[in-house]
Design a protein around this motif. Sequence first.
Motif, PDB file in Angstrom:
ATOM      1  N   ALA A 555     -17.189 -30.810  -3.946  1.00 19.14           N
ATOM      2  CA  ALA A 555     -16.139 -30.116  -2.435  1.00 19.14           C
ATOM      3  C   ALA A 555     -15.618 -29.094  -3.149  1.00 19.14           C
ATOM      4  CB  ALA A 555     -15.435 -30.914  -3.042  1.00 19.14           C
ATOM      5  N   ALA A 556     -15.559 -28.649  -4.731  1.00 16.56           N
ATOM      6  CA  ALA A 556     -14.771 -26.938  -5.076  1.00 16.56           C
ATOM      7  C   ALA A 556     -15.868 -25.384  -4.018  1.00 16.56           C
ATOM      8  CB  ALA A 556     -14.823 -26.691  -6.749  1.00 16.56           C
ATOM      9  N   LEU A 557     -16.874 -26.122  -4.429  1.00 16.64           N
ATOM     10  CA  LEU A 557     -18.177 -24.762  -3.980  1.00 16.64           C
ATOM     11  C   LEU A 557     -17.703 -24.534  -2.132  1.00 16.64           C
ATOM     12  CD1 LEU A 557     -20.376 -23.297  -4.125  1.00 16.64           C
ATOM     13  CD2 LEU A 557     -21.688 -25.364  -4.207  1.00 16.64           C
ATOM     14  N   VAL A 558     -17.547 -25.849  -1.416  1.00 16.05           N
ATOM     15  CA  VAL A 558     -17.821 -25.307  -0.418  1.00 16.05           C
ATOM     16  C   VAL A 558     -16.327 -24.573   0.083  1.00 16.05           C
ATOM     17  CG1 VAL A 558     -17.326 -27.099   2.003  1.00 16.05           C
ATOM     18  CG2 VAL A 558     -18.768 -28.357   0.497  1.00 16.05           C
ATOM     19  N   LEU A 559     -15.142 -25.453  -0.579  1.00 18.39           N
ATOM     20  CA  LEU A 559     -13.828 -24.247  -0.454  1.00 18.39           C
ATOM     21  C   LEU A 559     -14.814 -22.491  -0.734  1.00 18.39           C
ATOM     22  CD1 LEU A 559     -11.401 -26.963  -1.525  1.00 18.39           C
ATOM     23  CD2 LEU A 559     -11.649 -25.979   0.777  1.00 18.39           C
ATOM     24  N   TYR A 560     -15.164 -22.260  -1.679  1.00 19.04           N
ATOM     25  CA  TYR A 560     -15.613 -21.854  -2.416  1.00 19.04           C
ATOM     26  C   TYR A 560     -15.813 -20.439  -1.332  1.00 19.04           C
ATOM     27  CZ  TYR A 560     -17.159 -17.571  -5.127  1.00 19.04           C
ATOM     28  OH  TYR A 560     -18.052 -16.474  -5.202  1.00 19.04           O
ATOM     29  N   LEU A 561     -17.290 -21.120  -0.566  1.00 18.70           N
ATOM     30  CA  LEU A 561     -18.080 -20.817   0.155  1.00 18.70           C
ATOM     31  C   LEU A 561     -17.009 -20.018   1.411  1.00 18.70           C
ATOM     32  CD1 LEU A 561     -21.579 -22.513  -0.410  1.00 18.70           C
ATOM     33  CD2 LEU A 561     -20.628 -20.513  -1.065  1.00 18.70           C
ATOM     34  N   LEU A 562     -16.218 -20.899   1.528  1.00 20.38           N
ATOM     35  CA  LEU A 562     -15.313 -20.314   2.714  1.00 20.38           C
ATOM     36  C   LEU A 562     -14.362 -18.874   2.129  1.00 20.38           C
ATOM     37  CD1 LEU A 562     -14.378 -23.771   3.851  1.00 20.38           C
ATOM     38  CD2 LEU A 562     -16.238 -22.387   5.720  1.00 20.38           C
ATOM     39  N   PHE A 563     -13.565 -19.089   1.401  1.00 22.67           N
ATOM     40  CA  PHE A 563     -13.111 -18.293   0.901  1.00 22.67           C
ATOM     41  C   PHE A 563     -13.427 -16.892   0.829  1.00 22.67           C
ATOM     42  CE2 PHE A 563     -10.089 -21.616  -0.342  1.00 22.67           C
ATOM     43  CZ  PHE A 563      -8.683 -21.141   0.657  1.00 22.67           C
ATOM     44  N   ALA A 564     -14.798 -16.920   0.249  1.00 24.22           N
ATOM     45  CA  ALA A 564     -15.468 -15.758  -0.018  1.00 24.22           C
ATOM     46  C   ALA A 564     -16.477 -15.246   1.292  1.00 24.22           C
ATOM     47  CB  ALA A 564     -17.079 -16.481  -1.438  1.00 24.22           C
ATOM     48  N   ARG A 565     -16.610 -15.435   2.229  1.00 27.18           N
ATOM     49  CA  ARG A 565     -17.106 -15.143   3.552  1.00 27.18           C
ATOM     50  C   ARG A 565     -16.545 -14.171   3.969  1.00 27.18           C
ATOM     51  NH1 ARG A 565     -19.889 -19.587   7.901  1.00 27.18           N
ATOM     52  NH2 ARG A 565     -20.411 -16.738   8.382  1.00 27.18           N
ATOM     53  N   SER A 566     -15.277 -15.075   3.224  1.00 25.30           N
ATOM     54  CA  SER A 566     -14.073 -13.924   4.056  1.00 25.30           C
ATOM     55  C   SER A 566     -13.179 -12.703   4.057  1.00 25.30           C
ATOM     56  CB  SER A 566     -12.727 -14.448   4.877  1.00 25.30           C
ATOM     57  OG  SER A 566     -12.171 -15.519   3.706  1.00 25.30           O
ATOM     58  N   TYR A 567     -13.863 -12.877   1.910  1.00 20.25           N
ATOM     59  CA  TYR A 567     -13.429 -11.557   1.260  1.00 20.25           C
ATOM     60  C   TYR A 567     -13.671 -10.280   1.273  1.00 20.25           C
ATOM     61  CZ  TYR A 567     -11.629  -9.810  -3.264  1.00 20.25           C
ATOM     62  OH  TYR A 567     -11.291  -9.111  -3.858  1.00 20.25           O
ATOM     63  N   VAL A 568     -12.454  -9.041   1.088  1.00 21.63           N
ATOM     64  CA  VAL A 568     -12.794  -7.909   1.413  1.00 21.63           C
ATOM     65  C   VAL A 568     -12.798  -6.752   0.305  1.00 21.63           C
ATOM     66  CG1 VAL A 568     -12.317  -6.025   2.863  1.00 21.63           C
ATOM     67  CG2 VAL A 568     -12.152  -8.189   3.751  1.00 21.63           C
ATOM     68  N   TYR A 569     -13.815  -6.291  -0.107  1.00 20.19           N
ATOM     69  CA  TYR A 569     -13.841  -5.868  -1.591  1.00 20.19           C
ATOM     70  C   TYR A 569     -13.237  -4.650  -1.254  1.00 20.19           C
ATOM     71  CZ  TYR A 569     -17.944  -9.073  -3.304  1.00 20.19           C
ATOM     72  OH  TYR A 569     -18.593 -10.134  -3.673  1.00 20.19           O
ATOM     73  N   ILE A 570     -11.908  -4.408  -2.783  1.00 15.80           N
ATOM     74  CA  ILE A 570     -11.345  -3.269  -2.864  1.00 15.80           C
ATOM     75  C   ILE A 570     -12.078  -2.236  -3.108  1.00 15.80           C
ATOM     76  CG2 ILE A 570     -11.345  -3.432  -4.819  1.00 15.80           C
ATOM     77  CD1 ILE A 570      -8.001  -2.672  -5.077  1.00 15.80           C
ATOM     78  N   LYS A 571     -11.664  -0.874  -1.905  1.00 18.75           N
ATOM     79  CA  LYS A 571     -12.364   0.123  -2.543  1.00 18.75           C
ATOM     80  C   LYS A 571     -11.438   0.958  -3.423  1.00 18.75           C
ATOM     81  CE  LYS A 571     -14.319   0.531   1.600  1.00 18.75           C
ATOM     82  NZ  LYS A 571     -15.009   0.802   3.177  1.00 18.75           N
TER      83      LYS A 571
END
Length: 573
Positions: A555-571
Amino acid sequence: MALCGEVISSVQSPLLDDSVEGCVDIKGRPAFRSKSGGWKSAFFIIGVEVAERFSYYGISSNLISYLTGPLGQSTATAAENVNAWAGTASLLPLLGAFVADSFLGRYRMIVLASILYILGLGCLTISALIYISNSHNCKSAPTGSSCSPSTSQIVLFFVSLYVVALAQGGHKPCVQAFGADQFDEKNPRECKSKSSFFNWWYFSFCCGVLVALSVLSYIQDNLSWGLGFGIPCIIMVFALIIFLIGSCTYRFHVDSDNGNPFLRIGRVFVRAARNWRVTDAAVATASEAEAQGILLHTGFQQYRYLNKAILVPEGSNRDVNVCSISDIEEAKAALRLVPIWATCLIYAVVYAQISTFFTKQGNTMDRQITPSFQVPPASLQLIVTLSIVIFLPIYDRILIPVTRAITKKPSGITMLQRIGTGMFLSALSMVFAALVEKKRLDTAIEHGMIDNPKATVPLSVWWLAPQYLLTGISDVFTMVGLQEFFYEQVPNELRSIGLALYLSIFGVGSFLSTFLVSLIERATSGPGRDSWFSNNLNRAHLDYFYWLLAALSAAALVLYLLFARSYVYIKKR
């Protein structure tokens, strides 16, 4: 690493000195590339980390055996105490990193933490020697007096244990951040070396853990707890000496003129809250230049309400410090870390089982290697460390170049992809753990050992190897990925805090594990029935607990993938 693609285009003239911008040596003079930093400094710091990890795991890996043995605690109580201590040790880096980044600096904090380490380990050794002396006296006494440890001995032991946790809180985040600081991000060669630093850092400290698990566990189980605690104390003395010897080679970053980073980020949230009625149109027209900068930023659409911090609140003094676009970007970057941090907590709960229930599981199985030698149960953790030591070079030298050729990214795969891969393997390890535990219980029933908890179940301890192996490989992905992620995705001045946030995942995870164990213990125990964590493991149901952790991990992995897809890396600039 993201930074490798953003190396400055201008090339400095070789006729000029090779001083590193923004860095000084220990005497405050400009730091020169040829004489400071890089791998020459990193080797000293990595050496200190190897010694510190040897000392820490020399205590933590077999702690449950000491609590259930000499201190006479039940399995559930001992597991709760181990998790509580490990959780505290993983949360205290937040305090240590704050003090280091705001007041002392990383170098001074490492020295102070090393001294505390030596003090805590010394007192721990004394408490073990007192137990040995008292145990010998009570056994030889004709009256047959109780051999239970005294209250003063228990107090000394736990105070010493938490002094070690406090020392680790100052040592852990600062040493790794200080080591990574020795590489200049603006230099192409050092930038590439810095990308490998996190891999080899983890490889090196796993070598320290490997020695601790193979040597200290045997000494503690078969020779003396006093000696098993005393050796780490001596090792930490040498670690401090090694660190001080390398002082003349270290680079120290000069503080920026942008003010306290905590205040900068905090001011953004306060300003945005005070300007909650301001419309987006007002933000866009506040300042043409500033507005264009915001609109061009990749993460503008995320957490848009923070953009309101660019305006000075009504009624405020116009001379107050305004929040720049850079400040707002930093605040958003900090906010983006929260869902990643939260979804990794179950991974930490799984990780907490290695030194608790995995060890107790192995203690009941056939550990005989030769007629005169048994594998100490805590030494089974060597499989985790060995798998890391073997797989990390494969990952760094084979997998990264292959994936780099495919993805065209310097690190091969992104940090978040790396973390997610490890989380999947961690969930898989719990599936294997549950299946093996079910087989162990069936074997105990088959041989009539269900009511004989001290008997050795005729099932080889090597059946546990897959769950240890998968845990080690998952660490190569998730552990190292989290270290690099939380170092890179925070402002430069807060990198100790970033690594402390990574460590806090395992602190909170340990507390969650304690909470789960306590909750399940109360729910499943009662008159006439055995709990999942019964002292008689042949009547317990660790397999149910492992299946629960496998489900939570999925369950945690599914949630993680959802948040990771929208993550914007800092420059970084």
